[in-house]
Scaffold this active site. Sequence first.
Site, PDB file in Angstrom:
ATOM      1  N   THR A  42       0.862  -1.184   0.000  1.00 41.52           N
ATOM      2  CA  THR A  42       0.000   0.000   0.000  1.00 41.52           C
ATOM      3  C   THR A  42       0.902   1.239   0.000  1.00 41.52           C
ATOM      4  O   THR A  42       2.019   1.198   0.523  1.00 41.52           O
ATOM      5  CB  THR A  42      -0.951   0.010   1.209  1.00 41.52           C
ATOM      6  OG1 THR A  42      -0.188  -0.208   2.402  1.00 41.52           O
ATOM      7  CG2 THR A  42      -2.008  -1.083   1.080  1.00 41.52           C
ATOM      8  N   VAL A  44       1.023   4.569   1.312  1.00 42.53           N
ATOM      9  CA  VAL A  44       1.512   5.314   2.483  1.00 42.53           C
ATOM     10  C   VAL A  44       2.428   4.437   3.335  1.00 42.53           C
ATOM     11  O   VAL A  44       3.485   4.873   3.800  1.00 42.53           O
ATOM     12  CB  VAL A  44       0.332   5.855   3.321  1.00 42.53           C
ATOM     13  CG1 VAL A  44       0.847   6.543   4.585  1.00 42.53           C
ATOM     14  CG2 VAL A  44      -0.508   6.827   2.505  1.00 42.53           C
ATOM     15  N   CYS A  45       2.041   3.180   3.521  1.00 43.57           N
ATOM     16  CA  CYS A  45       2.845   2.265   4.329  1.00 43.57           C
ATOM     17  C   CYS A  45       4.245   2.086   3.744  1.00 43.57           C
ATOM     18  O   CYS A  45       5.235   2.014   4.478  1.00 43.57           O
ATOM     19  CB  CYS A  45       2.163   0.902   4.426  1.00 43.57           C
ATOM     20  SG  CYS A  45       0.523   0.962   5.150  1.00 43.57           S
ATOM     21  N   THR A  46       4.330   2.000   2.441  1.00 40.48           N
ATOM     22  CA  THR A  46       5.637   1.832   1.790  1.00 40.48           C
ATOM     23  C   THR A  46       6.542   3.020   2.088  1.00 40.48           C
ATOM     24  O   THR A  46       7.730   2.853   2.392  1.00 40.48           O
ATOM     25  CB  THR A  46       5.453   1.641   0.276  1.00 40.48           C
ATOM     26  OG1 THR A  46       4.646   0.471   0.045  1.00 40.48           O
ATOM     27  CG2 THR A  46       6.782   1.479  -0.437  1.00 40.48           C
ATOM     28  N   LEU A  49       7.627   2.730   6.010  1.00 39.07           N
ATOM     29  CA  LEU A  49       8.656   1.738   6.340  1.00 39.07           C
ATOM     30  C   LEU A  49      10.005   2.114   5.745  1.00 39.07           C
ATOM     31  O   LEU A  49      11.060   1.872   6.350  1.00 39.07           O
ATOM     32  CB  LEU A  49       8.228   0.340   5.888  1.00 39.07           C
ATOM     33  CG  LEU A  49       7.418  -0.402   6.973  1.00 39.07           C
ATOM     34  CD1 LEU A  49       5.958   0.006   6.947  1.00 39.07           C
ATOM     35  CD2 LEU A  49       7.545  -1.909   6.840  1.00 39.07           C
TER      36      LEU A  49
END
Length: 218
Positions: A42, A44-46, A49
């Site tokens: 996804t 935003v998550c990428t 992290l």
Amino acid sequence: MALQLGDQFPNFTADTTTGKIDFHEWAGNSWVILFSHPADFTPVCTTELSAVARLVPEFTKRNVKPIALSCDSAESHRQWIADIKDYGKLGEFSYPIIDDEDRTLAVRLNMLDKDEIGSAGLPLTCRAVFVIDPSKKLRLSLLYPATTGRNFTEILRVIDSLQLTDKMRVATPADWTPGQWCMVQPSVKEEDLATMFPGGVTKVDLPSGKQYLRKTTP
């Protein structure tokens, strides 16, 4: 029931991208930042992290171990890491991602965002942040909605404040960053100021006449 600041952070075992862990054993004598994600692959998550991977040296300087959680399998996480590294132009990805495919931890730690529903019809995990100290106490809890990425520079700033105020009887003011002045805690008695703060204390004159705002530089 939601965890409160100062509560003992619950232990758990989980599969991760680096193997099975017992959380308290893995944490050891370090501080920990545990941060959750709605799903793998996804956008935003990428970015998040990747941002934390770049900040690993800063976390290490502060004796902090980062660990992420996402509601997919460890195998899915491992495949996702290739994208994270590519996006962030990273040579390595050096912290674990927890497998919470069945949402056990998301439910236990009250991480679900009831207003964001995934393709399977289940609530997504919100962007929770927990900072846990070496005694395994919860020291910071933040909940962001799934649609809002986090500011990890701010989280580092909070950790700096927590670690400083554990060592000294000070509190950090609005927008404080390391090296700036702090406030002496109200509980410190007047007669103890010279001993506790040999660098000096400045008292701010206020209309109330109360000298509760006492500045010092650590």
